[in-house]
Write an enzyme that holds these catalytic residues in place. Structure first.
Site, short mmCIF file in Angstrom:
data_model
loop_
_atom_site.label_atom_id
_atom_site.label_comp_id
_atom_site.label_asym_id
_atom_site.label_seq_id
_atom_site.Cartn_x
_atom_site.Cartn_y
_atom_site.Cartn_z
N GLU A 264 0.80 -1.22 0.00
CA GLU A 264 0.00 0.00 0.00
C GLU A 264 0.84 1.28 0.00
O GLU A 264 0.49 2.27 0.65
CB GLU A 264 -0.99 -0.02 1.16
N TYR A 451 -19.44 -10.80 0.00
CA TYR A 451 -19.35 -9.36 -0.30
C TYR A 451 -20.72 -8.76 0.02
O TYR A 451 -21.72 -9.13 -0.59
CB TYR A 451 -18.99 -9.19 -1.77
#
Length: 546
Positions: A264, A451
Site C-alpha cells: 500500500e 461481499y
C-alpha cells in the site's frame, strides 16, 4: 486539454450527469428502493471548493527547473488527489469538504523523477502518498498523516503508463506501474494478449495500485488476485531501488515481490512489474442458475470450487441483490456462471458444472444467456454502473456502501447469517430502514469471499457518522466470527483497527523493521498498515516502536 476526472464522484468530469438527468434518475431510484428523496441535492462545484493554504512551497524553478516542473499546487490538482472513492470520500467531496487535501501534487514522467521527488520530500520533511487511479475505498490515499510532517505530497504515477516489453515466449510483459486498466489492455491487444485482470475499478485503477492493494480481479476461481499474475516487481524507496528477480517461482527465502504485494505504498513506489499475460479468450459459455435459497447456491459454489472445473465466473447473488439490480424478482438467488478459453471449446466444462448445480437444486433456461442479455446482462450492467449510481444515491440522501471478507466453507453459512444480522440491526438503529445484501465474488476449494452491500436512507449531513457506526459493527462482527477485515479492498487507514487486531504481533514488528530499513524517515504513506515513524514536528525523529 487532458481529460479530467470528476472532482468528487466516479468517472470523467465531461461524462457527469446533468442536473435534469440526476433528478430523473433520483425519481426512478426512489421508487425502486422505497426510500430516498426524489429531490436531488447538488454537489459543490470545483470552483466553489475552499482549501487550506498549502504548507509546502514547490521547488524553485531557478534552482532546478526540471524538478520544479513536476509539481503543482493549484486547486483542481489538490482536490482531485484528496480522496479515493469510498462512500465517505464521495459524500465529503460532494459537500465540498476537502480538509485533508495534499499540499502539493507531483507528476513524475519517468522512474528517475520518482527518486528525485522522494529525495526532495525527505529533505523538506514532507510525507509522500503514492497515487494511481485514486480508486481506494479504504482511505489509502487520503492525507491523514498526523502532525509529524511539514506537509504532504501526492505522487501521481499515471504518466508512467507504458508497456515496455513483451516476452511472447514466456507470455509475460514488463509494464509501468501507472498504466490504467484500459490502456494496459489496449497496448497488449496488438500482441493478441491480455492480462485478464478486471476489478470493478478497472477503468480508473492502475497496475501499481492493483499490486500494492492485492486487488481482486475477473476470475472467481484459481487466479483471483493480482498476486497470481505478478512475476516480479520493481519499486523506488527513499533508501533506493529494489526489484525481485524475474522467475516463474523461487524457494529462495521470503520473496521480495511478495512483500511489495499489499504494501500500500509504505515500502516503495511501484514503478514497473513483469506480469503474466495470456492469449485472449475466444470460446465462452455461461448460464444464469437460479436457486431457491442462498444456502443452496452456496453449496453449488462449494461443489464447483472443489470440482477442478475452475469456472472463470462463479458469482452468487442473494435474492434481494438480484431484485435490487433488476437481475431477478427477489424470489431466488442467482449464480452467474461462466467459462472461457483461448484454446478449446468450454461447453463440456459448463455441462459438468450445471450437473453440480442441478444436484444442489439449481435450475436455468436452456437457452444460453450471454453477458449482454437476460439476468446475467442485467447484473453485469448493474455491477459496472454501480459506482455511477452511487453518486446519484448520495445526491438523494441514500447511503450505499459495501464491505467484503473471506471465510472457510465449514463456517460460511453461520458467518454470513451472523454478519448480515449484526449489520442489518445496525442499519435499523442508524437509519431506520434499509437493505443488507450478500453475494459471493470469489470461490476457493476451502472457502469463499462474501461481499455485502448496504443501502439505506440517511439524513443529509449525517452520512459519514452513520456509515462509520455501521462499519464498526461490520468490522467487529467479521473478526469475532473468524473472517478477515478485507479480501481484496486493502487496509488503508479505514481498516487499521481491525487489521491491527487480525495480524500477529511478531509480524507487525517485522513489518515495522522493514519499513525502517527502506524508508528510514517514514515519509511513505504514513499511517497505512503501520503507525507513522515520525514524532510531532517539534520533537526529534523517534525510532520505530519495539
Amino acid at each position: 486539454m487532458p481529460r479530467e476526472r470528476n472532482h468528487w464522484g466516479w468517472g470523467w468530469a465531461d461524462e457527469a450527469l446533468s442536473e435534469a438527468q440526476v433528478r430523473e434518475a433520483a425519481g426512478g431510484l426512489a421508487q425502486h428502493l422505497g426510500f430516498g428523496s426524489a429531490e436531488a441535492e447538488r454537489a459543490v462545484p470545483l470552483e466553489a471548493v475552499e482549501l487550506p493554504a498549502p504548507r509546502l512551497a514547490p521547488p524553485r524553478a531557478g534552482a532546478d527547473a526540471a524538478l520544479a516542473g513536476l509539481f503543482a499546487d493549484d486547486r483542481a490538482s489538490r482536490v482531485r488527489h484528496t480522496y479515493g472513492r469510498a462512500y465517505r470520500d464521495v459524500v465529503r467531496g460532494f459537500r465540498g469538504d476537502f480538509e485533508h487535501a495534499p499540499d502539493l501534487v507531483a507528476r513524475p514522467r519517468e522512474e528517475h523523477d520518482v527518486a528525485r521527488v522522494l529525495e526532495w520530500a525527505a529533505g523538506a520533511g514532507a510525507a509522500v502518498i503514492p497515487f494511481g487511479g485514486g480508486t481506494s475505498v479504504v482511505g489509502g490515499v487520503e492525507a491523514r498523516v498526523g502532525a509529524g510532517y511539514a506537509g504532504v505530497v501526492s505522487l501521481d504515477l499515471t504518466a508512467l503508463d507504458r508497456v515496455l516489453e513483451v516476452d511472447a515466449v514466456s507470455r509475460a510483459a514488463r509494464v509501468q506501474g501507472g498504466v490504467l486498466g484500459p490502456d494496459l489492455e489496449a497496448q497488449l491487444a496488438p500482441h493478441g494478449l491480455t492480462l485478464r485482470h478486471f476489478p470493478q475499478s478497472f477503468q480508473f485503477s492502475t497496475l501499481g495500485g492493483w499490486i500494492v492493494t492485492r486487488a481482486g480481479g475477473h476470475f472467481a476461481t484459481l487466479q483471483t488476485h493480482i498476486d497470481d499474475l505478478v512475476e516480479s516487481v520493481r519499486a523506488i524507496a527513499p533508501s533506493g531501488a529494489w526489484e525481485s528477480r524475474r522467475l516463474p517461482g523461487s524457494g529462495a527465502g521470503p520473496s521480495p515481490d511478495r512483500l511489495l504485494l499489499g504494501s500500500e505504498g509504505t515500502l516503495g513506489v511501484v514503478t514497473e512489474a513483469w506480469v503474466r499475460v495470456r492469449p485472449k479468450p475466444v470460446h465462452r459459455a455461461g448460464r444464469a442458475v437460479r436457486f431457491g435459497s442462498f444456502a443452496d447456491g452456496a453449496e453449488a459454489v462449494r461443489a464447483l470450487a472443489q470440482s477442478g472445473l475452475h469456472p472463470e465466473n462463479c458469482r452468487l447473488i442473494d435474492a434481494r441483490e438480484a431484485a435490487l439490480t433488476f437481475a431477478g424478482d427477489g424470489s431466488c438467488a442467482l449464480l452467474v456462471l461462466g467459462f472461457e478459453s483461448a484454446h478449446e471449446p468450454v461447453d463440456a466444462r459448463l455441462e459438468s458444472a450445471l450437473a453440480l448445480c442441478r444436484a444442489a437444486g439449481g435450475s436455468w433456461e436452456e437457452r444460453a444467456e450471454g453477458a449482454r442479455g437476460g439476468a446475467v446482462g442485467s447484473w453485469r450492467e448493474a455491477f459496472l454502473r454501480a459506482p455511477y449510481v452511487r453518486d446519484v444515491l448520495v445526491a438523494m440522501g441514500v447511503l450505499s456502501e459495501t464491505f467484503e471478507t473471506a471465510i472457510t466453507w465449514d463456517r460460511f453459512a453461520a458467518f454470513v447469517e451472523t454478519v448480515r444480522g449484526a449489520v442489518q440491526e445496525a442499519v435499523r438503529e442508524q437509519c431506520g430502514d434499509g437493505l443488507v445484501t450478500c453475494r459471493v465474488t470469489h470461490a476457493y476449494p476451502d472457502g469463499a469471499a462474501p461481499y455485502f452491500t448496504v443501502v439505506a436512507p440517511v439524513k443529509r449531513g449525517e452520512e459519514v457518522d452513520r456509515w462509520d457506526a455501521i462499519k464498526r459493527v461490520a468490522g467487529d462482527a467479521i473478526l469475532a466470527s473468524g473472517g478477515t477485515i478485507t479480501h481484496h479492498h486493502a487496509v488503508g487507514r479505514d481498516h487499521r483497527p481491525w487489521y491491527d487486531a487480525q495480524r500477529p504481533d511478531p509480524f507487525a514488528a517485522a513489518l515495522r523493521g522493514a519499513k525502517a530499513a527502506v524508508d528510514p524517515a517514514g515519509i511513505l504513506n504514513p499511517g497505512v498498515l503501520i503507525d507513522p515513524l515520525r514524532a510531532p514536528a517539534e520533537a526529534p525523529l523517534a525510532p520505530p516502536a519495539d
